[in-house]
Motif scaffolding. Structure first.
Motif, PDB file in Angstrom:
ATOM      1  N   MET A 175      -3.658  27.646  16.239  1.00 44.23           N
ATOM      2  CA  MET A 175      -3.996  28.034  14.878  1.00 44.23           C
ATOM      3  C   MET A 175      -5.064  27.155  14.252  1.00 44.23           C
ATOM      4  O   MET A 175      -5.900  27.645  13.493  1.00 44.23           O
ATOM      5  CB  MET A 175      -2.734  28.041  14.010  1.00 44.23           C
ATOM      6  CG  MET A 175      -2.821  28.960  12.813  1.00 44.23           C
ATOM      7  SD  MET A 175      -3.258  30.660  13.232  1.00 44.23           S
ATOM      8  CE  MET A 175      -1.672  31.360  13.652  1.00 44.23           C
ATOM      9  N   THR A 203      -6.740  36.163  15.223  1.00 45.99           N
ATOM     10  CA  THR A 203      -5.327  35.772  15.275  1.00 45.99           C
ATOM     11  C   THR A 203      -4.576  36.632  16.303  1.00 45.99           C
ATOM     12  O   THR A 203      -3.697  36.149  17.005  1.00 45.99           O
ATOM     13  CB  THR A 203      -4.646  35.889  13.897  1.00 45.99           C
ATOM     14  OG1 THR A 203      -4.947  37.166  13.335  1.00 45.99           O
ATOM     15  CG2 THR A 203      -5.135  34.829  12.949  1.00 45.99           C
ATOM     16  N   GLU A 204      -4.990  37.890  16.377  1.00 46.17           N
ATOM     17  CA  GLU A 204      -4.372  38.788  17.359  1.00 46.17           C
ATOM     18  C   GLU A 204      -4.690  38.316  18.791  1.00 46.17           C
ATOM     19  O   GLU A 204      -3.811  38.293  19.654  1.00 46.17           O
ATOM     20  CB  GLU A 204      -4.926  40.196  17.146  1.00 46.17           C
ATOM     21  CG  GLU A 204      -4.037  41.291  17.679  1.00 46.17           C
ATOM     22  CD  GLU A 204      -4.549  42.664  17.237  1.00 46.17           C
ATOM     23  OE1 GLU A 204      -4.706  43.515  18.113  1.00 46.17           O
ATOM     24  OE2 GLU A 204      -4.797  42.859  16.030  1.00 46.17           O
ATOM     25  N   THR A 207      -2.484  35.418  19.959  1.00 51.71           N
ATOM     26  CA  THR A 207      -1.151  35.846  20.407  1.00 51.71           C
ATOM     27  C   THR A 207      -1.247  36.500  21.785  1.00 51.71           C
ATOM     28  O   THR A 207      -0.461  36.204  22.684  1.00 51.71           O
ATOM     29  CB  THR A 207      -0.538  36.851  19.402  1.00 51.71           C
ATOM     30  OG1 THR A 207      -0.556  36.248  18.106  1.00 51.71           O
ATOM     31  CG2 THR A 207       0.878  37.225  19.771  1.00 51.71           C
TER      32      THR A 207
ATOM     33  N   MET B   1      -2.983  45.050  14.608  1.00 58.13           N
ATOM     34  CA  MET B   1      -1.597  44.626  14.841  1.00 58.13           C
ATOM     35  C   MET B   1      -0.820  44.665  13.528  1.00 58.13           C
ATOM     36  O   MET B   1      -1.315  44.233  12.504  1.00 58.13           O
ATOM     37  CB  MET B   1      -1.580  43.209  15.421  1.00 58.13           C
ATOM     38  CG  MET B   1      -0.311  42.874  16.165  1.00 58.13           C
ATOM     39  SD  MET B   1      -0.356  41.202  16.846  1.00 58.13           S
ATOM     40  CE  MET B   1      -0.991  41.489  18.476  1.00 58.13           C
ATOM     41  N   SER B   6       2.355  40.535  14.061  1.00 60.24           N
ATOM     42  CA  SER B   6       1.318  39.516  14.134  1.00 60.24           C
ATOM     43  C   SER B   6       1.885  38.133  13.847  1.00 60.24           C
ATOM     44  O   SER B   6       2.896  37.974  13.155  1.00 60.24           O
ATOM     45  CB  SER B   6       0.183  39.850  13.168  1.00 60.24           C
ATOM     46  OG  SER B   6       0.272  39.056  12.025  1.00 60.24           O
ATOM     47  N   SER B   7       1.205  37.138  14.399  1.00 61.96           N
ATOM     48  CA  SER B   7       1.630  35.752  14.256  1.00 61.96           C
ATOM     49  C   SER B   7       1.608  35.323  12.786  1.00 61.96           C
ATOM     50  O   SER B   7       2.601  34.802  12.263  1.00 61.96           O
ATOM     51  CB  SER B   7       0.686  34.886  15.086  1.00 61.96           C
ATOM     52  OG  SER B   7       1.024  33.554  14.986  1.00 61.96           O
ATOM     53  N   VAL B   8       0.481  35.574  12.115  1.00 59.10           N
ATOM     54  CA  VAL B   8       0.343  35.150  10.719  1.00 59.10           C
ATOM     55  C   VAL B   8       1.187  36.046   9.808  1.00 59.10           C
ATOM     56  O   VAL B   8       1.792  35.571   8.841  1.00 59.10           O
ATOM     57  CB  VAL B   8      -1.140  35.161  10.275  1.00 59.10           C
ATOM     58  CG1 VAL B   8      -1.283  34.586   8.874  1.00 59.10           C
ATOM     59  CG2 VAL B   8      -1.997  34.376  11.246  1.00 59.10           C
ATOM     60  N   GLU B  80       9.334  32.910  21.060  1.00 61.03           N
ATOM     61  CA  GLU B  80       7.936  33.056  21.494  1.00 61.03           C
ATOM     62  C   GLU B  80       7.272  31.696  21.664  1.00 61.03           C
ATOM     63  O   GLU B  80       6.529  31.477  22.624  1.00 61.03           O
ATOM     64  CB  GLU B  80       7.144  33.861  20.450  1.00 61.03           C
ATOM     65  CG  GLU B  80       7.373  35.347  20.548  1.00 61.03           C
ATOM     66  CD  GLU B  80       6.585  36.110  19.496  1.00 61.03           C
ATOM     67  OE1 GLU B  80       5.563  35.588  19.001  1.00 61.03           O
ATOM     68  OE2 GLU B  80       7.006  37.230  19.165  1.00 61.03           O
TER      69      GLU B  80
END
Lengths: 246, 222
Positions: A175, A203-204, A207, B1, B6-8, B80
């Motif tokens: 991040m 950001t996608e 992941t 996503m 999504s992560s965020v 994760e």
């Protein structure tokens, strides 16, 4: 000085890997950490043994190639210092030093201390292009950018993409890296055009390529050789929320 | 996503549900502290809550949803993150993170267990049925007696002390974390928020454990 090195040796991504012990009998305090390893390798090469593989390039702290976890801290824990700029005067005679690679699912070990950091490039690629006018060179003052904004962008752009943030993160999250790349463009007029698409895509991609999620440990900033601030992660989060609004 | 993948996005969901939960523990503590004003005060407070009728259920559903979402995403993100970190280095030295931050999943799961116990103890009323006496002819339970009797035995007191210690750990990281996640922090405010976060956790800890401890100390008579 005399040092004892515990070095991670691994033949490839599928090898289990193990720590092996090496002596560094005649280390000068003026040597850099990599020069010390060069000497150890010289002895190994003369003995016909497999030398310790490690990444390096510019050796002046700007390329982001050197990547070693030294005594449990990426780049060795000296503030704002890459491994190549870490000098042996920081250690004492008789010290035992542990040298290990970046460890993250997204960074498979190629050999010993060398890892594949291609995942970071994939995030960068996902960021895509910035729109700009074609034609003649624009007049220098046609697009005024305040010094505070230029400084902010430059602070983010200091990131050399070494991956220490990922190695330091308990979650193996990229991040800080992603946020630096998002923030350096998001504040500039050229970067604003695709800002929404960029933050989503990057950001996608992080992941997708096996990096973990950020849970605000801030370990990344502590071991970043360029001192990239976690305020850029807050900036990324703001950019993400702005992008959510259609 | 999608936001929920999504992560965020999930991080933001954790922060928003976190706000609901931390706001609840603050309000709950304020409500409970009416005990310090005597039996009539705490019973009046309980009566007031019950008189809200259907709103009590709306409130409970919102809390349940926030709690469930926070737990499900918390576990999912932790799994994760573990998968993203194959094996630790032989030597690991952390420079900045703390015990609270590194044990969020543990403190979170302990708090889940605590909340289940707490509900069984004081809301569903199955663990200690002997502590319930009716309040006059109102048809309601005497909450003052329930609290005082509820902390007469050792086991509940220990469970509450341990539970609140984990609440301190969880909030001490979580509170500042939500500001960072919602993009509300910068390099100047982050260290201040770190300290504030520990302070909020500490105030909640002291506030909550003072109730069973003062009851054990015999401050409240029936």
């Amino acid at each position: 000085m005399k040092l004892k090195l515990h070095v991670w040796r691994q033949n490839g991504p599928n090898d289990k890997g193990r720590m092996e012990v090496y002596d560094a009998p005649d280390v000068s305090p003026d040597q850099s950490f990599l020069e010390m390893l060069d000497d150890v390798n010289l002895v190994l090469a003369r003995q016909g043994k497999d030398v310790i593989a490690f990444d390096h390039d510019c050796r002046e702290g700007i390329c982001g190639m050197c990547s070693q976890v030294i005594n449990g801290v990426p780049h060795g824990g000296q503030e704002r210092t890459t491994v190549c700029q870490l000098h042996m005067r920081e250690f004492k005679d008789g010290d035992e030093i542990f040298i290990e690679p970046w460890k993250a699912r997204a960074f498979p070990v190629i050999k010993d201390l060398v890892v594949d950091r291609g995942g970071l490039e994939k995030i960068m690629q996902a960021g895509g292009y910035t729109s700009c006018h074609t034609g003649g060179v624009a007049d220098g003052n046609a697009l005024p950018i305040g010094k505070d904004i230029a400084d902010y962008s430059m602070d983010a752009a200091e990131c050399i993409g070494c991956g220490a943030c990922v190695a330091a993160c308990p979650n193996s999250s990229a991040m800080l890296y992603t946020s630096a790349k998002v923030a350096q463009l998001a504040v500039l007029p050229q970067g604003k055009v695709e800002a929404h698409r960029r933050v989503m895509a990057m950001t996608e991609a992080a992941t997708e390529h096996g990096f973990g999620n950020c849970s605000n440990h801030y370990e990344c900033q502590a071991s970043c050789p360029k001192g990239i601030d976690v305020k850029f992660i807050a900036k990324l989060n703001r950019e993400y929320m702005k992008a959510l609004i259609p | 996503m999608q936001l929920t993948q999504s992560s965020v996005g999930r991080k933001i969901i954790m922060a928003v549900t976190g706000i609901v939960l931390v706001a609840f523990v603050c309000v709950h503590l304020l409500g409970n502290s009416s005990l310090f004003f005597g039996a009539d005060a705490i019973n009046a407070y309980a009566q007031k809550l019950h008189s809200l009728g259907p709103f009590v259920w709306v409130f409970r559903l919102v809390m349940l949803a926030a709690f469930a979402i926070h737990i499900v995403f918390g576990i999912q993100l932790t799994l994760e993150n573990r998968a993203a970190t194959p094996e630790a280095n032989v030597q690991v030295k952390r420079l900045r993170t703390g015990f609270g931050a590194e044990t969020m999943i543990i403190s979170g799961l302990v708090l889940l267990a605590f909340v289940v116990y707490h509900l069984l103890h004081f809301t569903v009323r199955v663990t200690n049925p002997e502590i319930y006496v009716p309040l006059g002819s109102s048809g309601m339970v005497d909450v003052y007696v329930m609290m005082v009797k509820g902390f007469q035995s050792v086991l509940p007191v220990i469970i509450y002390l341990v539970g609140m210690a984990f609440l301190f750990l969880h909030v001490s990281h979580g509170f500042q974390s939500l500001f960072q996640t919602l993009g509300l922090s910068n390099d100047k405010s982050l260290p201040v928020m770190g300290t504030t976060s520990k302070l909020v956790g500490f105030v909640l800890l002291v506030g909550y454990i003072s109730i069973p401890l003062l009851i054990v100390a015999g401050l409240f008579k029936i």
